[in-house]
Design a protein around this motif. Sequence first.
Motif, PDB file in Angstrom:
ATOM      1  N   ASP A 129      -7.128   7.318   4.932  1.00  0.00           N
ATOM      2  CA  ASP A 129      -7.520   8.466   5.736  1.00  0.00           C
ATOM      3  C   ASP A 129      -7.156   8.219   7.200  1.00  0.00           C
ATOM      4  OD1 ASP A 129      -9.270  11.013   5.953  1.00  0.00           O
ATOM      5  OD2 ASP A 129     -10.103   9.664   7.482  1.00  0.00           O
ATOM      6  N   GLU A 130      -6.593   9.225   7.842  1.00  0.00           N
ATOM      7  CA  GLU A 130      -6.093   9.009   9.216  1.00  0.00           C
ATOM      8  C   GLU A 130      -7.213   8.666  10.178  1.00  0.00           C
ATOM      9  OE1 GLU A 130      -3.438  11.739  11.014  1.00  0.00           O
ATOM     10  OE2 GLU A 130      -2.151  11.878   9.237  1.00  0.00           O
ATOM     11  N   ALA A 131      -8.346   9.345  10.042  1.00  0.00           N
ATOM     12  CA  ALA A 131      -9.430   9.127  11.007  1.00  0.00           C
ATOM     13  C   ALA A 131     -10.185   7.822  10.737  1.00  0.00           C
ATOM     14  CB  ALA A 131     -10.392  10.314  10.980  1.00  0.00           C
ATOM     15  N   SER A 132     -10.595   7.614   9.486  1.00  0.00           N
ATOM     16  CA  SER A 132     -11.491   6.490   9.185  1.00  0.00           C
ATOM     17  C   SER A 132     -10.756   5.243   8.707  1.00  0.00           C
ATOM     18  CB  SER A 132     -12.482   6.908   8.095  1.00  0.00           C
ATOM     19  OG  SER A 132     -11.774   7.164   6.879  1.00  0.00           O
ATOM     20  N   GLY A 133      -9.523   5.416   8.253  1.00  0.00           N
ATOM     21  CA  GLY A 133      -8.830   4.300   7.627  1.00  0.00           C
ATOM     22  C   GLY A 133      -9.310   4.010   6.224  1.00  0.00           C
ATOM     23  N   ASN A 134     -10.262   4.816   5.700  1.00  0.00           N
ATOM     24  CA  ASN A 134     -10.730   4.600   4.329  1.00  0.00           C
ATOM     25  C   ASN A 134      -9.618   4.881   3.333  1.00  0.00           C
ATOM     26  OD1 ASN A 134     -13.232   3.991   5.336  1.00  0.00           O
ATOM     27  ND2 ASN A 134     -14.164   5.967   4.821  1.00  0.00           N
ATOM     28  N   LEU A 135      -9.617   4.119   2.233  1.00  0.00           N
ATOM     29  CA  LEU A 135      -8.575   4.230   1.222  1.00  0.00           C
ATOM     30  C   LEU A 135      -9.124   5.034   0.038  1.00  0.00           C
ATOM     31  CD1 LEU A 135      -5.783   3.325   0.141  1.00  0.00           C
ATOM     32  CD2 LEU A 135      -6.828   1.125  -0.456  1.00  0.00           C
ATOM     33  N   PHE A 170       0.826  -1.217   0.000  1.00  0.00           N
ATOM     34  CA  PHE A 170       0.000   0.000   0.000  1.00  0.00           C
ATOM     35  C   PHE A 170       0.857   1.263   0.000  1.00  0.00           C
ATOM     36  CE2 PHE A 170      -3.163  -2.912   2.206  1.00  0.00           C
ATOM     37  CZ  PHE A 170      -4.022  -2.998   1.124  1.00  0.00           C
ATOM     38  N   ALA A 171       2.000   1.200   0.682  1.00  0.00           N
ATOM     39  CA  ALA A 171       2.842   2.404   0.821  1.00  0.00           C
ATOM     40  C   ALA A 171       3.374   2.873  -0.522  1.00  0.00           C
ATOM     41  CB  ALA A 171       4.002   2.113   1.782  1.00  0.00           C
ATOM     42  N   TRP A 191      -2.749   7.400  -3.729  1.00  0.00           N
ATOM     43  CA  TRP A 191      -3.746   6.750  -2.873  1.00  0.00           C
ATOM     44  C   TRP A 191      -3.225   6.686  -1.437  1.00  0.00           C
ATOM     45  CZ3 TRP A 191      -8.414   4.757  -4.745  1.00  0.00           C
ATOM     46  CH2 TRP A 191      -8.538   4.706  -6.146  1.00  0.00           C
ATOM     47  N   SER A 192      -4.105   6.912  -0.470  1.00  0.00           N
ATOM     48  CA  SER A 192      -3.676   6.792   0.915  1.00  0.00           C
ATOM     49  C   SER A 192      -4.865   6.476   1.818  1.00  0.00           C
ATOM     50  CB  SER A 192      -3.007   8.087   1.370  1.00  0.00           C
ATOM     51  OG  SER A 192      -3.935   9.144   1.277  1.00  0.00           O
TER      52      SER A 192
END
Lengths: 461, 461
Positions: free
Chosen positions: B64-70, B55-56, B61-62
């Motif tokens: 989201d820090e709060a939700s973990g959504n990609l 993923f890195a 694409w990344s």
Amino acid sequence: MTAPLLRPRHDPSDQARFARSAAAAQGSGLRTEDFADWLAGRRLAHRFSVDRIPFAELDGWSFDEASGNLGHRSGRFFTVEGLHVSTGEGPFREWHQPIIKQPEVGILGLLVKEFDGVLHVLMQAKMEPGNRNLLQLSPTVQATRSNYTKVHKGSDVRYIEYFTQPGRGRVLADSLQSEHGSWFFRKSNRNMIVEAVGEVPPHEDFCWLTFGQIGELLHLDNVVNMDARTVLSCAPLGGGERDGSALLPDGELLSWFTAERSRHEVRVRRTALGSLPGWRRGADAIDREDGRYFSVVAVGVQAGSREVASWSQPLFEPCGLGVTAFLLRRIGGVPHLLAHARVEGGFLDTVELGPTVQYTPENYAHLAKEDRPPFLDLVLAADPGRIRYEAVHSEEGGRFLNAESRYLLVEVDETEVPLDPPPGYAWVTPGQLTWLVRHGHYLNVQGRTLLACLNATAVRG
Amino acid sequence: MTAPLLRPRHDPSDQARFARSAAAAQGSGLRTEDFADWLAGRRLAHRFSVDRIPFAELDGWSFDEASGNLGHRSGRFFTVEGLHVSTGEGPFREWHQPIIKQPEVGILGLLVKEFDGVLHVLMQAKMEPGNRNLLQLSPTVQATRSNYTKVHKGSDVRYIEYFTQPGRGRVLADSLQSEHGSWFFRKSNRNMIVEAVGEVPPHEDFCWLTFGQIGELLHLDNVVNMDARTVLSCAPLGGGERDGSALLPDGELLSWFTAERSRHEVRVRRTALGSLPGWRRGADAIDREDGRYFSVVAVGVQAGSREVASWSQPLFEPCGLGVTAFLLRRIGGVPHLLAHARVEGGFLDTVELGPTVQYTPENYAHLAKEDRPPFLDLVLAADPGRIRYEAVHSEEGGRFLNAESRYLLVEVDETEVPLDPPPGYAWVTPGQLTWLVRHGHYLNVQGRTLLACLNATAVRG
């Protein structure tokens, strides 16, 4: 396996039977001229009173502390929540509003039966707290799932077995149709027409009428309720088969609709009722500072003819009388209606077809001329000689208080509206709408009312 | 107004033209026996490589820090989020899963044109990163809205003008159809068939084939991609008009479907990818501790024939080969398919019709016999003499990695499956499915694949 297992996919005699009933100005039951007395008698037989009450006096209903959403302690019936809608187009690109969330699917059912070779419909005199005159003519069955699974702890829903038990009837129409997309979040109901097998026991609150008689009653204000009108629109009264001619062949009509549904980027998000920008909650109402659109209010109900004797509940009360109209134009001698692909925040899927005009004029009075809804001024200024149909009807009286709209069919000619209408509008025949209404989510509830009025009143010309 | 403005709502010659093309084993363009060489040539002409990456290493694409959504930094394409589904029935009453959210509506379009009086389809050799053999036969146009509004900043989508500009073609089919409801949240695409007006400029990655030739190619594994199959199912190849006979007349079929859609109480809630019970995120994959269902992974793509030269993206990789089958039974001499009203968490509206069997057997291997999916064992144990169609096809290679399923039509007799099947199942004719597919959200994407295979391969018997 033997061939008799198979049946024709389509029985052409059904449409002829509906047409015969629509042409029957009198039936074997109640005579049309006696209807008003019968309804008055039903009104006398039951005691009804509906009073506005403050939210604090609602029994079993309360505002959630965190969200401010309004719900019933049983978790059933419905909730009033918040909605954020953005469309990125038009004069209203984004808005917040209260919305009714009621995910369960109800049944709106017409029971029909032939007497003397003519189909009759079993109609009910039913009280709904939001109707100005309380008692209107409703379908045989009008039941939320809470209703018929007895969350009310009241009596059974009369005649429901014809719609839920196999073998009690023959289904003539059955589709999931949307309710008001501006006030309900993705609500739909089963619209069913079932022909009874065997004798149907009578009841004093019910009467048998032909489609022709109902068509006559549809000329009266506030007599035939919304639930009856939507199911009536599902009857193949005005044709609807694929034969015939139209400005747009069926395939092009479907393609236009698909393009309309695809081109809008509507974003809808459920939010908390307690924090809706522009809306304020008082002791008696949730309303807007500018006084537009609608309020959320509460009523207490005392009734004798409903499943339970008394209750209280929230209702939506719109501001002002709506104007809902199809423009009608004869093209090559064939009547066409100008359908509008409408975005409503609560629709399951972006747009449905609605009437040409569906607005409450007061809500738009403040807008600049170029932002006023298309065709509204044309309808408001229509010469009476051009009005082919006009009556005031109530919207769903179980959820809306004094929600009335003037429904019209206004005939126009080629100098007023071109064959190639503006984007978002298309000329369609009533038969094409009847064809689409076999399936759900094509025609909105206001469009279905006008289709029912057009089809059922055609006998009068 | 004069009568010539009107056109027949329905043109019966269209169906005959499709039937003639389906019966044409060769066409005016590429010969079927030369197809494999042509496809191999296209494969040689372009350099493709697809590699799994952590993923890195995703570009743009990344999580989201709060939700973990990609998601992608542009806010477009799609996001991978979480979903919580509860159905209150069956062996899986409630579950959490990653889901692809891509609210925009794409276009899947077949351009057709008559050569020597026979309809030909313009098919494309197109690379998709998730297909095991990368290059498959796809529709003329396969474009997300991001695609053709150039969010890729790449080249235009070839031939898109036939599907978006009025006057370039005549629309023969156009409906919004669902994608995989187990992996997409309420995704639908426009499925269009358009007959070109005027000359169509050739291009080396495209070839003209008859429906009969495509039917022949549908017998090969992993050649005709999912997007091509779903649009093919919208062609009126196998009848579909309301004439003819069936076990259930059309009205009863609609009523059964409406009842199925109403009886399920499916609750769907979008949640955060970062906190999905049972799922874990590693450097290379989001997967389940029990190894079931699917993983979310990432790939890097180097390609010459796509709109842009290289990119990286997430894909869903299912565990195991799917088995997707319609049971077929002749009733009164007329073939019927056993349709299943399936709940999938990502459907817009509760249920759609799917094949009799649509499962990845490994996911159910641990269940007790009474909880195993109905009819799965019957299909897995089917005598080869009963298999009327069989091929392995790939699902959407732009979103899914090595997602393959064995598609089958298995003939059964009255001793194996009764005329009155279990709740949730109904016998329907291919013509009835073709009739329903004119409208959206009746038949799921796997059902559409099998309908296309049945209709287009009928010429071979």
